[in-house]
Structures are given as C-alpha cells and as structure tokens.
Scaffold this active site. Structure first.
Site, PDB file in Angstrom:
ATOM      1  N   TYR A  62       0.742  -1.301  -0.066  1.00  0.00           N
ATOM      2  CA  TYR A  62      -0.069   0.073   0.021  1.00  0.00           C
ATOM      3  C   TYR A  62       1.012   1.457   0.086  1.00  0.00           C
ATOM      4  CZ  TYR A  62      -3.783  -3.161   1.515  1.00  0.00           C
ATOM      5  OH  TYR A  62      -4.865  -4.127   1.537  1.00  0.00           O
ATOM      6  N   HIS A  88       0.363 -11.773   1.800  1.00  0.00           N
ATOM      7  CA  HIS A  88      -0.785 -11.059   0.910  1.00  0.00           C
ATOM      8  C   HIS A  88      -1.418 -11.823   0.074  1.00  0.00           C
ATOM      9  CE1 HIS A  88      -1.649  -6.676   0.061  1.00  0.00           C
ATOM     10  NE2 HIS A  88      -2.880  -7.121  -0.155  1.00  0.00           N
TER      11      HIS A  88
HETATM   12  N1  LIG Z   1      -5.856  -8.458   1.648  1.00  0.00           N
HETATM   13  C1  LIG Z   1      -6.165  -7.893   0.350  1.00  0.00           C
HETATM   14  O1  LIG Z   1      -5.986  -8.364  -0.808  1.00  0.00           O
HETATM   15  C2  LIG Z   1      -7.040  -6.632   0.258  1.00  0.00           C
HETATM   16  C3  LIG Z   1      -7.814  -6.179  -0.787  1.00  0.00           C
HETATM   17  C4  LIG Z   1      -8.511  -5.071  -0.681  1.00  0.00           C
HETATM   18  C5  LIG Z   1      -8.596  -4.325   0.487  1.00  0.00           C
HETATM   19  N2  LIG Z   1      -8.316  -4.841   1.528  1.00  0.00           N
HETATM   20  C6  LIG Z   1      -8.053  -4.389   2.975  1.00  0.00           C
HETATM   21  O2  LIG Z   1      -9.739  -3.998   3.129  1.00  0.00           O
HETATM   22  C7  LIG Z   1      -9.918  -2.704   3.347  1.00  0.00           C
HETATM   23  C8  LIG Z   1     -11.439  -2.461   2.947  1.00  0.00           C
HETATM   24  O3  LIG Z   1     -11.341  -2.844   1.639  1.00  0.00           O
HETATM   25  P1  LIG Z   1     -11.302  -1.443   0.590  1.00  0.00           P
HETATM   26  O4  LIG Z   1     -10.776  -0.347   1.032  1.00  0.00           O
HETATM   27  O5  LIG Z   1     -11.046  -2.162  -0.817  1.00  0.00           O
HETATM   28  O6  LIG Z   1     -13.123  -1.366  -0.074  1.00  0.00           O
HETATM   29  P2  LIG Z   1     -14.582  -1.311   0.996  1.00  0.00           P
HETATM   30  O7  LIG Z   1     -14.104  -0.945   2.510  1.00  0.00           O
HETATM   31  O8  LIG Z   1     -15.320  -2.379   0.643  1.00  0.00           O
HETATM   32  O9  LIG Z   1     -14.982  -0.037   0.155  1.00  0.00           O
HETATM   33  C9  LIG Z   1     -14.532   1.426   0.469  1.00  0.00           C
HETATM   34  C10 LIG Z   1     -15.518   2.407  -0.407  1.00  0.00           C
HETATM   35  O10 LIG Z   1     -16.602   2.229   0.428  1.00  0.00           O
HETATM   36  C11 LIG Z   1     -17.138   3.836   0.819  1.00  0.00           C
HETATM   37  N3  LIG Z   1     -17.640   3.770   1.789  1.00  0.00           N
HETATM   38  C12 LIG Z   1     -17.265   3.405   3.287  1.00  0.00           C
HETATM   39  N4  LIG Z   1     -17.899   3.637   3.971  1.00  0.00           N
HETATM   40  C13 LIG Z   1     -19.174   4.293   3.586  1.00  0.00           C
HETATM   41  C14 LIG Z   1     -20.310   4.880   4.081  1.00  0.00           C
HETATM   42  N5  LIG Z   1     -20.661   4.416   5.413  1.00  0.00           N
HETATM   43  N6  LIG Z   1     -21.059   5.342   3.268  1.00  0.00           N
HETATM   44  C15 LIG Z   1     -21.131   5.455   1.972  1.00  0.00           C
HETATM   45  N7  LIG Z   1     -19.631   5.238   1.561  1.00  0.00           N
HETATM   46  C16 LIG Z   1     -18.728   4.475   2.299  1.00  0.00           C
HETATM   47  C17 LIG Z   1     -15.806   4.462   0.557  1.00  0.00           C
HETATM   48  O11 LIG Z   1     -15.790   5.862   0.095  1.00  0.00           O
HETATM   49  P3  LIG Z   1     -14.683   6.860   0.230  1.00  0.00           P
HETATM   50  O12 LIG Z   1     -13.687   6.590  -0.575  1.00  0.00           O
HETATM   51  O13 LIG Z   1     -15.451   8.098  -0.226  1.00  0.00           O
HETATM   52  O14 LIG Z   1     -14.357   6.972   1.664  1.00  0.00           O
HETATM   53  C18 LIG Z   1     -14.867   3.600  -0.276  1.00  0.00           C
HETATM   54  O15 LIG Z   1     -15.282   4.065  -1.622  1.00  0.00           O
HETATM   55  C19 LIG Z   1      -8.978  -2.123   2.725  1.00  0.00           C
HETATM   56  O16 LIG Z   1      -8.487  -0.609   3.108  1.00  0.00           O
HETATM   57  C20 LIG Z   1      -7.592  -2.879   3.096  1.00  0.00           C
HETATM   58  O17 LIG Z   1      -7.242  -2.607   4.123  1.00  0.00           O
HETATM   59  C21 LIG Z   1      -7.224  -6.133   1.532  1.00  0.00           C
END
Ligand SMILES: NC(=O)c1ccc[n+]([C@@H]2O[C@H](COP(=O)([O-])OP(=O)(O)OC[C@H]3O[C@@H](n4cnc5c(N)ncnc54)[C@H](OP(=O)(O)O)[C@@H]3O)[C@@H](O)[C@H]2O)c1
Length: 228
Positions: free
Chosen positions: A49, A107
């Site tokens: 990241y 990962h």
């Molecule tokens: N291990 C892996 O391969 C892997 C892959 C992907 C992610 N991850 C981890 O999982 C975490 C979460 O996944 P992600 O960041 O990909 O996606 P996510 O949490 O599913 O979605 C994030 C999106 O949702 C929006 N959002 C969040 N809360 C909201 C609410 N209450 N109302 C409206 N919109 C909302 C955010 O908007 P804004 O941008 O406007 O805030 C953002 O666009 C990552 O940050 C990372 O730490 C791990």
C-alpha cells in the site's frame, strides 16, 4: 471494543479500518487518526500500500496507547522466500517505528510462500509478531499450510461482501480454526451497494444505514470486517 480470540489466544478487535489506496501520506495519517478517534483500534495496512510510514506516524501521534492498538501489515509477493520476507518485516517494523506488529499476513498465495511463512513463524517465535496468517488463500492452499506448518495461520483475510459471500471458504476456515477477515466489505462501493433496495429495507426496519447493516451481517457471521 469487542474482540475475537485468535487460535493462539491473542485478542483482536471485532472490526477494523483499512488504508488500501491512500497513497498520500498526510491523508493516510489523518485517516488513521480519525479512525482511532471514531473508536477503531485495528488498523490494516500492507507493504504494497506504500503507507506504512504514515500509519506509523499516526500511531506515534495518537494519545491511545500502543497496547490498545492492533496493527496488521502484509508481506507482498515479491518479498517472498525466507530471507527476503524476514528482511521485509524488519523493514515494516522500521517504517512504522514499532518494536512488534500484532498481525502479519502473507498477502497472496504465489511465489515461495512456504519460505515466507517460515520467516513469519520465526519472527513470531522471536516475539516480533504477535500472530501470523494469510490473505486471499483459497481453501486448498489454506488447508495445505494449516496442515504442514508449525504455527497454524491465525487469520485468513479474503474478500467478503453481500455479492461475494464466501460460505464454502468459511466452512474450511472454521474447521481449521482460522479467523476470517473481510476485505472490501462494502464491495469497494461497486454495484450501487449504498443504494441497494434489499439492504435499505433492512436498514429502514432497524433504523440503521446500509453500511451498518453490512457490518452487522459480517460480525454476526463471526467475520471481522475491515472497512475503509
Ligand atoms: N488483502 C487484500 O488483498 C485486500 C484487498 C483489498 C482491500 N483490503 C483491505 O480491506 C480494506 C477495505 O477494503 P476496500 O478499501 O477495498 O473497500 P471497502 O471498504 O469495501 O469500500 C470502500 C469504499 O466504500 C466507501 N464507503 C465506506 N464507508 C461508507 C459509508 N458509510 N457510506 C458510503 N460509502 C462508504 C468508501 O468511500 P470513500 O472513498 O468516499 O471513503 C470507499 O469508496 C482495505 O482498506 C484494506 O485494508 C485487503
């Protein structure tokens, strides 16, 4: 804060905050500080990241003691193999200015992940990591590692959301006592998740937002959501 207990006895918060795709260091530090203010204690980052330094700065700046925080990072696949993985975790410790990391995951299941996992086992035994695990391991890879390693993986972080429910994977994670974490619990905002009529109807019934309904669904399944 409520906790789940991992298979080695370590307590991990039931919900976490992730910092994927926050490249700007100042924004990332502020997002982590805001998340901690909002009550989050689990922060999920990764070597890939590019923001471990910013997470480290937030950890230094917050008034919340280190012992109350639960910090996760992940070893990227180009750092796999025993020596490289070990050196990369030392680098993560340095970048975050920490003397231990709560949870380190592999990962993805590619390249020499056996060598990398052995490095995590040794760092775990040295006390530099409090728990070790994997991410994006499908049941066949997970079971293989769970059976043929010294230290069973404590966590498997995989994509779980209403469009990708992972019920079969959950059966195998449970069988091998591996705690599931959900990445992209909000499906990264895809498929009009935040206006979905079924989720809205459930939220209206209980006076909750769609985001709250999603988080509750995961927590009730015993899965730790990592929201961003
Ligand atoms: N291990 C892996 O391969 C892997 C892959 C992907 C992610 N991850 C981890 O999982 C975490 C979460 O996944 P992600 O960041 O990909 O996606 P996510 O949490 O599913 O979605 C994030 C999106 O949702 C929006 N959002 C969040 N809360 C909201 C609410 N209450 N109302 C409206 N919109 C909302 C955010 O908007 P804004 O941008 O406007 O805030 C953002 O666009 C990552 O940050 C990372 O730490 C791990």
């Amino acid at each position: 804060m409520e906790f789940v207990t991992l298979n080695n006895g370590l307590k991990m918060p039931k919900v976490g905050f992730g910092v994927y795709q926050i490249k700007n260091q100042e924004q990332c530090k502020q997002a982590v500080l805001d998340a901690i203010d909002a009550g989050y204690r689990l922060i999920d980052t990764a070597q890939s990241y590019g923001n471990e330094e910013a997470v480290g700065k937030a950890i230094q700046e917050t008034q919340v003691p280190r012992s109350e925080l639960f910090i996760t990072t992940k070893v990227w696949i180009s750092n796999y193999g025993y020596e490289k993985a070990k050196a990369s975790v030392e680098e993560s410790l340095k970048k975050m200015q920490l003397d231990y990391i709560d949870l380190v995951l592999l990962h993805q299941p590619f390249n020499d992940y056996y060598g990398a996992y052995k490095a995590l086992e040794d760092l775990y035994k040295e006390g530099k990591i409090k728990a070790i695990g994997v991410s994006n391991f499908y049941p066949d890879r997970l079971v293989d590692l769970a059976i043929f390693s010294d230290v069973k993986p404590a966590v498997n972080q995989v994509e779980v959301n209403v469009f990708h429910q992972q019920t079969t994977a959950q059966t195998y994670n449970k069988k091998y006592e591996v705690q599931m974490e959900a990445w992209a619990p909000f499906a990264e905002g895809r498929n009009n998740m935040f206006t979905n009529p079924e989720l809205k109807a459930i939220g209206d019934k209980y006076g909750k937002s769609i985001a709250q309904v999603i988080l509750r669904w995961l927590v009730q399944r015993g899965i730790v959501p990592l929201a961003k």
